[in-house]
Design an enzyme around this catalytic site. Structure first.
Site: not given
Length: 404
Positions: A65, A68, A125
């Protein structure tokens, strides 16, 4: 048992020497280098782009993640160019809803404003929120991913390739490096410091409004360092079975900001410990100087120009980073400029420089630029100047006679 006087004196002197030696402070440059358990890591000072620590920084790994960070960077790019507003309404598609892993449980057809989606992405997230934003901006996740890869290429992220916008994919074609993560994190925080308004949130509620009604949903930050590490204000965690535990952490102390990147740590505790260790190491070694109050620049006389003087400007702000644990004090600045310059002059060309020193050491130089274009004077310009000078001279003589 008694010892001879000479032996007692020698022993006393030796003991005194040991005591004095123990009291001498150990400076940062004498400290041993930091060690982390994660296979890859980078510590960067973002303003100067200085790498303070690196371990296997260019090995391609799955970022999970932490992907991101690039998604958020593109979101803020679009906010900046006006194609997106924080108040715009984003509708969740079936594809966005279907995302597994970390999510905020958006329903198909559910709407949220852009600001709420940013919180869902950076705090919790949310994979679903990331895909919903990608579709809203580019029409599809695939089109958005093309933007991500183009932005990465523009930043010099030579060992990065994205296949999704959230990092959930366990594809070998979705990869980046500790150094490249530092690069995109740097771009985000320097260009859009407002990201810290969101990345520093510990807990906050959002409201789901669907056909089933309204209900509160709590967001909790996945980056525990913002609660446990003094000065931590972001940025993004990530973990999958393929990627291990990753983190891009940003902390600031005494106006010094650092980016600590950890990839493939064995568990979340190791991830936090490694990132904190890197930050501790950086804050112990670094001292920064910024010239926030530069001297006012004079105007330079211009020979053979349409204008008689030209204004000057600084080429940005001078910054210096010491990485050896030395304090920076008594900085002296010497402005080096010619007495006169000659037309034609092009705006942005180098006119001179400022030389910064501390003691006997030169810290660096800052370029001084011409702030305007000055064309070379032609025959008519010279004639007008001469006529003007003669007129002023005659007027002054007349004034002097009348006064007498």
């Amino acid at each position: 048992m008694k010892f001879p006087g000479k032996i007692r004196k020698t022993a006393a002197c030796f003991l005194l020497f040991c005591i004095v030696l123990a009291c001498i402070p150990v400076h940062a440059e004498e400290n041993e280098a930091v060690e982390i358990s994660a296979p890859s890591g980078v510590l960067m000072e973002p303003e100067t782009k200085t790498i303070l620590y690196e371990k296997d920084k260019d090995t391609r790994r799955s970022p999970a993640s932490v992907t991101k960070v690039m998604t958020l960077l593109l979101i803020f790019d679009h906010l900046k160019d006006g194609s997106l507003k924080l108040t715009d309404t984003v509708t969740t598609s079936a594809h966005a809803k279907s995302m597994g892993g970390s999510q905020v449980f958006l329903e198909e057809g559910e709407t949220q404003d852009v600001e709420t989606m940013i919180k869902c992405i950076v705090v919790a997230s949310g994979n679903d929120a990331s895909v919903a934003m990608a579709e809203h901006i580019a029409g599809s996740e695939e089109a958005f991913v093309k933007e991500m890869n183009a932005r990465a290429e523009g930043l010099g992220m030579e060992n990065t390739h994205f296949v999704d916008c959230c990092g959930l994919t366990d594809s070998d074609e979705h990869y980046t490096t500790a150094y490249d993560i530092a690069l995109m994190s740097r771009e985000l925080i320097l260009n859009y410091p407002e990201i810290f308004q969101y990345s520093s949130i510990w807990m906050e509620n959002i409201t789901h409004v669907t056909r089933q009604g309204s209900k509160e949903f709590g967001l909790t930050n996945t980056n525990r360092l913002i609660r446990t590490y003094s000065g931590c204000i972001g940025l993004k965690t990530g973990s999958t079975s393929k990627a291990g535990f990753c983190l891009s952490a940003v902390a600031e102390r005494n106006e010094l900001m650092l980016i600590s990147v950890v990839m493939a740590a064995p568990d979340y505790k190791a991830r936090l410990k490694d990132a904190a260790s890197l930050l501790d190491y950086g804050f112990a070694r670094c001292c920064r100087y910024i010239d926030n109050k530069p001297a006012e620049l004079p105007e330079l006389s211009v020979k053979k120009g349409k204008e008689e003087t030209v204004s000057l400007s600084y080429d940005g702000t001078f910054r210096y980073l010491d990485t050896e644990g030395h304090s920076i004090s008594d900085v002296k600045k010497e402005i080096s400029l010619p007495e006169k310059t000659k037309a034609p002059i092009k705006k942005g060309a180098k006119a001179g420089e400022v030389i910064y020193t501390a003691g006997d050491k030169e810290l660096g130089r800052l370029t001084i630029l011409y702030a305007e274009d000055i064309e070379r004077a032609g025959y008519l310009d010279c004639l007008r100047k001469t006529a003007g000078y003669l007129w002023l001279t005659a007027g002054q003589e007349s004034f002097d006679k009348d006064t007498l």
